[in-house]
Design a protein around this motif. Sequence first.
Motif, PDB file in Angstrom:
ATOM      1  N   TYR A 163      -3.499   8.769  12.530  1.00  0.00           N
ATOM      2  CA  TYR A 163      -2.564   9.022  11.486  1.00  0.00           C
ATOM      3  C   TYR A 163      -1.816  10.273  11.833  1.00  0.00           C
ATOM      4  CZ  TYR A 163      -0.302  10.365   7.206  1.00  0.00           C
ATOM      5  OH  TYR A 163       0.857  10.991   6.312  1.00  0.00           O
ATOM      6  N   GLY A 164      -2.565  11.426  12.022  1.00  0.00           N
ATOM      7  CA  GLY A 164      -2.083  12.653  12.348  1.00  0.00           C
ATOM      8  C   GLY A 164      -1.154  12.700  13.783  1.00  0.00           C
ATOM      9  N   LEU A 165      -2.165  12.204  14.745  1.00  0.00           N
ATOM     10  CA  LEU A 165      -1.574  12.017  16.083  1.00  0.00           C
ATOM     11  C   LEU A 165      -0.200  11.092  16.102  1.00  0.00           C
ATOM     12  CD1 LEU A 165      -4.696  11.356  18.413  1.00  0.00           C
ATOM     13  CD2 LEU A 165      -3.015  13.516  18.178  1.00  0.00           C
TER      14      LEU A 165
ATOM     15  N   TYR B  59       0.895  -1.126   0.008  1.00  0.00           N
ATOM     16  CA  TYR B  59      -0.061  -0.145  -0.037  1.00  0.00           C
ATOM     17  C   TYR B  59       0.764   1.303  -0.094  1.00  0.00           C
ATOM     18  CZ  TYR B  59      -3.275   3.656   1.570  1.00  0.00           C
ATOM     19  OH  TYR B  59      -3.736   4.877   1.487  1.00  0.00           O
ATOM     20  N   SER B  60       1.816   1.310   0.751  1.00  0.00           N
ATOM     21  CA  SER B  60       2.799   2.483   0.737  1.00  0.00           C
ATOM     22  C   SER B  60       3.459   2.688  -0.564  1.00  0.00           C
ATOM     23  CB  SER B  60       4.031   2.112   1.795  1.00  0.00           C
ATOM     24  OG  SER B  60       3.413   2.107   3.116  1.00  0.00           O
TER      25      SER B  60
ATOM     26  N   LEU C 120       8.736   3.257   9.833  1.00  0.00           N
ATOM     27  CA  LEU C 120       7.808   3.947  10.608  1.00  0.00           C
ATOM     28  C   LEU C 120       6.785   4.842   9.794  1.00  0.00           C
ATOM     29  CD1 LEU C 120       7.818   5.178  13.671  1.00  0.00           C
ATOM     30  CD2 LEU C 120       8.756   7.179  12.672  1.00  0.00           C
ATOM     31  N   VAL C 121       7.312   5.304   8.692  1.00  0.00           N
ATOM     32  CA  VAL C 121       6.455   5.933   7.684  1.00  0.00           C
ATOM     33  C   VAL C 121       5.418   4.845   6.965  1.00  0.00           C
ATOM     34  CG1 VAL C 121       6.230   7.095   5.318  1.00  0.00           C
ATOM     35  CG2 VAL C 121       7.902   7.827   7.244  1.00  0.00           C
ATOM     36  N   CYS C 122       5.988   3.614   6.609  1.00  0.00           N
ATOM     37  CA  CYS C 122       5.069   2.527   6.206  1.00  0.00           C
ATOM     38  C   CYS C 122       3.799   2.148   7.264  1.00  0.00           C
ATOM     39  CB  CYS C 122       5.793   1.461   5.639  1.00  0.00           C
ATOM     40  SG  CYS C 122       7.000   1.781   4.203  1.00  0.00           S
TER      41      CYS C 122
ATOM     42  N   PHE D 182      -3.257   5.047   7.956  1.00  0.00           N
ATOM     43  CA  PHE D 182      -3.884   6.048   6.940  1.00  0.00           C
ATOM     44  C   PHE D 182      -4.922   5.099   6.065  1.00  0.00           C
ATOM     45  CE2 PHE D 182      -3.930   8.200   2.927  1.00  0.00           C
ATOM     46  CZ  PHE D 182      -4.465   9.656   3.190  1.00  0.00           C
ATOM     47  N   SER D 183      -4.417   4.167   5.521  1.00  0.00           N
ATOM     48  CA  SER D 183      -5.257   3.163   4.545  1.00  0.00           C
ATOM     49  C   SER D 183      -6.716   2.965   4.951  1.00  0.00           C
ATOM     50  CB  SER D 183      -4.377   2.077   4.221  1.00  0.00           C
ATOM     51  OG  SER D 183      -4.602   1.053   5.184  1.00  0.00           O
ATOM     52  N   GLY D 184      -7.079   2.711   6.223  1.00  0.00           N
ATOM     53  CA  GLY D 184      -8.061   2.347   6.816  1.00  0.00           C
ATOM     54  C   GLY D 184      -8.360   1.029   6.480  1.00  0.00           C
TER      55      GLY D 184
END
Length: 400
Positions: free
Chosen positions: A338-340, A235-236, A380-382, A388-390
Amino acid sequence: MINMQPYENPEYFLWLSLALLPIIIGLLKGKRWRIYETIVSFAFLFLIFDANKFVQGLALIGYVAFEMCLMFAYFKYRQKRNDTWVFVIAVLLAIFPLVIVKITPVFEHGAASIIGFLGISYLTFKIVGIIMETRDGMIKSLDFLKVLHFILFFPTISSGPIDRYRRFIKDYDTVPSVEKYVNMLGKSVHYIFLGFLYKFILAYYFGSVLLPQVSALALAHGGISWYLVEYMYVYSMDLFFDFAGYSLFAVGTSYAMGIETPMNFNLPFISKNIKDFWNRWHMTLSFWFRDYIYMRLVFFLMKKKLVKNKVNLANLGYLTLFLIMGFWHGVTWYYIVYGLFHACAIIICDVWLRFKKKHRDKIPSNRFTKIFAIFLTFNLVCFSFLIFSGFLNTLFFMKH
């Protein structure tokens, strides 16, 4: 009626090439044919919002009329006065349509707002930027047709990048030298072909071939599994190559029109920490949030002496910034988390950087540590993209 969504298929690029050819010839001769550029922009906007997108087209017209009135009314007011409460009301009114669009699905069982249209977020960011720079006295004049051309610049309307009015107008008001434009044209071709590689080959492979497979396996297995880890990475990659591909098309098209729209991505997956990542990922958005939200919030808190400790001030700024960014993506738990997550990651990163600065002589810095930092940041980003993907919502909280 023909309806063509930006950069979606070969037909769009065929019409785009034909439309750009006179612009390219003109710029190679040292001329900018602004009337023709305006006709092309409106023609492509019509093709985006006709047929089954007609209601969105009407929403766009109503939105632009409202925002233009707001911008010019505030600009006229700002020539004589500068009350903070008027500025705040202007900004709130500017973002009000976007807020309605974002919260409507929450109250209407997922149904989209009738005032929503493709690109409303990016147009709103441009407009709020104009209002804020008008408040600061950085924008000295507003030309109706130039503002309209700026906010409706068709190469970037669907997916950005988010340009700034003063930067855009500087390009629009000048004609690059033939030597410079030839160089821009070379970059344009490079960006568009790279966009084809990203969007139609790599994003297709990760998003249309691999993603359904790993998604099905992860759902069939249930819970935490290696298939879920595979989904996270696939997904990333799909998210990056799809979005970066669109951005490259937009930048490449802009360069062909003699407009140096800023780049949106700069090798984000080789970032050495999460702060470095946000200086490389969706750069125009992250810089917009930094300049218009983070910096202004920090300045306000310092001016009012509401928070005296600089570390706490920065942390509060990060939390506010990324919470807003989360809500902007959508009013769902995974966007907010995701934001937090990114706010906490940046706060921890700052703690580490301060510690590293104090103990520089004791902490090794070599090729291995740099590679490890990139590896850690990438994972970490992935993981944040998995949130984020839900997909976690589908996996753990929905019946399937």
